[in-house]
Design a protein around this motif. Structure first.
Motif: not given
Length: 219
Positions: A2, A7, A50, A53, A67-68, A71, A74-75
Motif C-alpha cells: 500500500i 491512502v 503519508w 494517523l 479504521l478496520s 484498511a 485498501l487491501e
C-alpha cells in the motif's frame, strides 16, 4: 504494498461519496482547512506524503467509517504487479493530469485497471485540483454539443461505480471517445451528448475499454 497515494485516494473517494471536498472534510474533522489539500500531499522530490494517523482517524470519524473497514478496502485495491508502470504521481503545485478529448484514442493511456499512466498526460490548470487517479479532459471538439461546448472540462474518477443516469466517458483505444449519459436499460448503453450521432453506443464487454464517471464539470 500500500502506498501513500493509495491512502489519499481512498480517503478522497469516501469524502466525495458524502459530498465533501478535502477542505470541507478537514473542517468537519476539526483540523486546519488545508490539512487534506492536494498541495500538502507532496513531500521531498515530489513523492507523496503519508497522512498522519491522527488526522486519518479524525477524518474517518466524520465519514462514519471504522479504521478496520478503511484498511480492508485498501487491501482489496488492485495493485499493478512489479514491472508494470504505476499510476501518475500527484501534481505538485496545483493543476491536474489531463488530455484534450481528441487525444484519448491513443494506446497506453491507462493501465489494466483504468488508472491513468504513461508519459502522454499533460499538467492542466483546473480549479478542483483533485489528486490522481482523478484526471481532467478538455473538450476540444464538437462531440459533446450542445451539453458541453469546446473549452469546457470534465473531471473523471476511475474506479467509481457507474450508475444509470450518470454522466460518463467511454474510452476504447483506437476509437473516438464517447461522452454521454448511462441508459437506465440493459444492456449498458451510453446516450451521447451529440444528439446527431443517432442511437446510443453500447458499452463493450470484457477488457480493453475504460468507462469512467464524470464527477465535475467546468465551463
Amino acid at each position: 504494498m500500500i502506498t501513500a497515494q493509495d491512502v489519499w485516494s481512498a480517503l478522497d473517494s469516501l469524502a466525495r461519496e458524502r459530498g465533501l471536498t478535502p477542505s470541507g472534510l478537514a473542517r468537519a474533522a476539526g483540523l486546519d482547512a488545508t490539512t487534506f489539500n492536494p498541495s500538502r500531499r507532496g513531500g521531498d522530490e515530489g513523492r507523496a506524503r503519508w497522512l498522519s494517523l491522527g488526522s486519518l482517524l479524525r477524518a474517518l470519524a466524520v465519514l462514519d467509517t471504522p479504521l478496520s473497514t478503511f484498511a480492508a478496502g485498501l487491501e482489496k485495491r488492485p495493485f499493478a504487479p512489479q514491472g508494470v508502470e504505476r499510476a501518475l504521481e500527484p501534481v505538485v503545485g496545483g493543476g491536474m493530469w489531463g488530455l484534450p478529448l481528441s487525444h484519448l484514442g491513443q494506446e497506453g493511456l491507462f493501465d489494466r485497471y483504468g488508472v491513468p499512466t504513461g508519459s502522454a498526460w499533460e499538467q492542466m490548470d483546473c480549479p478542483f485540483n483533485l489528486p490522481a487517479p482523478a484526471y481532467v479532459v478538455r473538450i476540444d471538439t464538437d462531440l459533446c454539443e450542445p451539453v458541453l461546448r469546446e473549452g469546457a472540462s470534465v473531471v473523471l474518477l476511475p474506479g467509481l461505480a457507474v450508475r444509470a443516469q450518470d454522466r460518463v466517458l467511454l474510452v476504447v483505444p483506437g476509437e473516438v471517445p464517447c461522452v454521454g449519459i448511462m441508459s437506465e436499460h440493459a444492456p449498458s448503453v451510453i446516450l451521447p451528448f451529440d444528439v446527431s450521432s443517432g442511437e446510443g453506443r453500447p458499452v463493450p464487454e470484457g477488457e480493453g475499454h475504460h468507462l469512467h464517471r464524470i464527477v465535475m464539470t467546468t465551463a
